[in-house]
Design a protein around this motif. Structure first.
Motif, PDB file in Angstrom:
ATOM      1  N   VAL A   1       0.475  39.693 114.516  1.00  0.00           N
ATOM      2  CA  VAL A   1       1.443  39.427 113.691  1.00  0.00           C
ATOM      3  C   VAL A   1       0.638  39.333 112.445  1.00  0.00           C
ATOM      4  O   VAL A   1      -0.638  39.627 112.407  1.00  0.00           O
ATOM      5  N   LEU A   2       1.090  39.616 110.739  1.00  0.00           N
ATOM      6  CA  LEU A   2      -0.051  39.526 109.845  1.00  0.00           C
ATOM      7  C   LEU A   2       0.691  38.085 109.509  1.00  0.00           C
ATOM      8  O   LEU A   2       1.321  37.239 109.171  1.00  0.00           O
ATOM      9  N   TYR A   3      -0.635  36.903 109.024  1.00  0.00           N
ATOM     10  CA  TYR A   3      -0.555  36.138 108.853  1.00  0.00           C
ATOM     11  C   TYR A   3      -1.212  35.242 107.404  1.00  0.00           C
ATOM     12  O   TYR A   3      -2.803  35.861 107.571  1.00  0.00           O
ATOM     13  N   THR A   4      -1.132  34.879 107.395  1.00  0.00           N
ATOM     14  CA  THR A   4      -1.423  34.394 105.039  1.00  0.00           C
ATOM     15  C   THR A   4      -0.935  32.545 105.267  1.00  0.00           C
ATOM     16  O   THR A   4      -0.204  32.295 105.844  1.00  0.00           O
ATOM     17  N   GLU A   5      -2.170  32.006 104.824  1.00  0.00           N
ATOM     18  CA  GLU A   5      -1.782  30.734 104.110  1.00  0.00           C
ATOM     19  C   GLU A   5      -1.830  30.739 102.630  1.00  0.00           C
ATOM     20  O   GLU A   5      -2.341  31.356 101.874  1.00  0.00           O
ATOM     21  N   ARG A   6      -0.740  29.356 101.880  1.00  0.00           N
ATOM     22  CA  ARG A   6      -1.544  29.484 100.719  1.00  0.00           C
ATOM     23  C   ARG A   6      -0.830  28.262 100.242  1.00  0.00           C
ATOM     24  O   ARG A   6      -0.028  27.796 100.488  1.00  0.00           O
ATOM     25  N   ALA A   7      -0.628  27.909  98.577  1.00  0.00           N
ATOM     26  CA  ALA A   7      -0.956  26.765  98.210  1.00  0.00           C
ATOM     27  C   ALA A   7       0.276  27.290  97.282  1.00  0.00           C
ATOM     28  O   ALA A   7      -0.482  28.091  96.259  1.00  0.00           O
ATOM     29  N   VAL A   8       0.992  26.764  97.066  1.00  0.00           N
ATOM     30  CA  VAL A   8       1.997  26.683  95.529  1.00  0.00           C
ATOM     31  C   VAL A   8       1.660  25.434  94.612  1.00  0.00           C
ATOM     32  O   VAL A   8       2.017  24.410  94.554  1.00  0.00           O
ATOM     33  N   TYR A   9       0.934  26.167  93.334  1.00  0.00           N
ATOM     34  CA  TYR A   9       0.765  25.134  92.321  1.00  0.00           C
ATOM     35  C   TYR A   9       1.592  25.829  90.625  1.00  0.00           C
ATOM     36  O   TYR A   9       2.552  26.853  90.457  1.00  0.00           O
ATOM     37  N   SER A  10       1.742  24.620  90.193  1.00  0.00           N
ATOM     38  CA  SER A  10       2.581  24.216  88.980  1.00  0.00           C
ATOM     39  C   SER A  10       1.902  23.799  87.961  1.00  0.00           C
ATOM     40  O   SER A  10       2.018  22.344  88.183  1.00  0.00           O
ATOM     41  N   ASP A  11       2.003  24.225  86.601  1.00  0.00           N
ATOM     42  CA  ASP A  11       0.753  23.135  85.803  1.00  0.00           C
ATOM     43  C   ASP A  11      -0.393  22.682  86.037  1.00  0.00           C
ATOM     44  O   ASP A  11      -0.297  21.296  86.338  1.00  0.00           O
ATOM     45  N   ASP A  12      -1.089  23.106  87.797  1.00  0.00           N
ATOM     46  CA  ASP A  12      -1.887  22.502  88.224  1.00  0.00           C
ATOM     47  C   ASP A  12      -1.352  21.719  88.967  1.00  0.00           C
ATOM     48  O   ASP A  12      -3.037  20.393  89.657  1.00  0.00           O
ATOM     49  N   GLU A  13      -0.673  21.713  89.223  1.00  0.00           N
ATOM     50  CA  GLU A  13      -0.470  20.733  90.689  1.00  0.00           C
ATOM     51  C   GLU A  13       0.345  21.425  92.045  1.00  0.00           C
ATOM     52  O   GLU A  13       1.197  22.484  91.986  1.00  0.00           O
ATOM     53  N   LEU A  14       0.280  20.623  92.819  1.00  0.00           N
ATOM     54  CA  LEU A  14      -0.189  21.521  94.193  1.00  0.00           C
ATOM     55  C   LEU A  14       1.232  21.216  94.266  1.00  0.00           C
ATOM     56  O   LEU A  14       2.291  19.650  94.651  1.00  0.00           O
ATOM     57  N   LEU A  15       2.417  21.786  94.654  1.00  0.00           N
ATOM     58  CA  LEU A  15       3.499  21.531  94.940  1.00  0.00           C
ATOM     59  C   LEU A  15       3.847  21.982  96.760  1.00  0.00           C
ATOM     60  O   LEU A  15       4.929  21.114  97.178  1.00  0.00           O
ATOM     61  N   SER A  16       3.475  23.001  97.362  1.00  0.00           N
ATOM     62  CA  SER A  16       3.501  23.278  98.996  1.00  0.00           C
ATOM     63  C   SER A  16       2.692  24.012  98.896  1.00  0.00           C
ATOM     64  O   SER A  16       1.252  24.502  98.316  1.00  0.00           O
ATOM     65  N   TYR A  17       2.566  23.618 100.884  1.00  0.00           N
ATOM     66  CA  TYR A  17       1.359  24.562 101.656  1.00  0.00           C
ATOM     67  C   TYR A  17       2.396  25.444 102.452  1.00  0.00           C
ATOM     68  O   TYR A  17       3.292  25.253 102.768  1.00  0.00           O
ATOM     69  N   GLY A  18       2.034  26.738 102.402  1.00  0.00           N
ATOM     70  CA  GLY A  18       2.658  28.341 102.749  1.00  0.00           C
ATOM     71  C   GLY A  18       2.127  28.522 104.018  1.00  0.00           C
ATOM     72  O   GLY A  18       0.727  29.356 103.798  1.00  0.00           O
ATOM     73  N   TYR A  19       2.488  28.960 105.118  1.00  0.00           N
ATOM     74  CA  TYR A  19       2.396  29.039 106.345  1.00  0.00           C
ATOM     75  C   TYR A  19       3.040  30.224 107.216  1.00  0.00           C
ATOM     76  O   TYR A  19       4.168  29.963 107.911  1.00  0.00           O
ATOM     77  N   ASP A  20       2.119  32.205 106.757  1.00  0.00           N
ATOM     78  CA  ASP A  20       3.579  32.437 106.734  1.00  0.00           C
ATOM     79  C   ASP A  20       2.721  33.738 108.116  1.00  0.00           C
ATOM     80  O   ASP A  20       2.008  33.870 107.737  1.00  0.00           O
TER      81      ASP A  20
END
Length: 131
Positions: A20-39
């Motif tokens: 599998v190709l595994y990635t992790e990411r954090a999503v921000y809006s206006d410097d505020e954390l919205l979510s963490y992603g494990y894909d």
């Protein structure tokens, strides 16, 4: 890129031991954390020489560039209270998340499994059904 766990390969409909190709990411809006992603992506859909800038795009745009049409998604929603989700948090105090556990398909083949932990109160999640 790595060998998928049994749970990952099962969720993607792959034989045990497949990559599998595994990635992790954090999503921000206006410097505020919205979510963490494990894909997890089905690895063999990607070229061997991977352009990592591809992952700055949405998953729909990623698959469009690969010539794969994602046409269906199965989503499970779960409430999760955890102190182990994410990284670079100011505190490891448990926090409430809404988990969107999604498997995306191209025809009858699973191509992408995303676990997105949305910080409670910072996201608006809508479900639309059409016919």
């Amino acid at each position: 890129r790595r060998t998928g766990t049994l749970a990952e390969t099962f969720k993607l409909g792959l034989p045990a031991g497949r990559r599998v190709l595994y990635t992790e990411r954090a999503v921000y809006s206006d410097d505020e954390l919205l979510s963490y992603g494990y894909d997890r992506y089905v690895d063999h859909l990607f070229p061997q020489d991977l352009d990592e800038s591809l992952f700055t795009l949405s998953f729909m745009d990623i698959f469009a560039r690969l010539g794969v049409r994602a046409d269906r998604t199965h989503v499970e929603y779960h409430a999760v209270h955890s102190g182990t989700i994410g990284w670079d948090r100011p505190s490891q105090k448990p926090q409430l998340y809404v988990l969107l556990d999604r498997v995306h398909y191209a025809g009858d083949r699973a191509i992408f499994h995303a676990q997105t932990y949305c910080v409670e109160g910072r996201n608006h999640i809508y479900t639309t059904t059409t016919r």
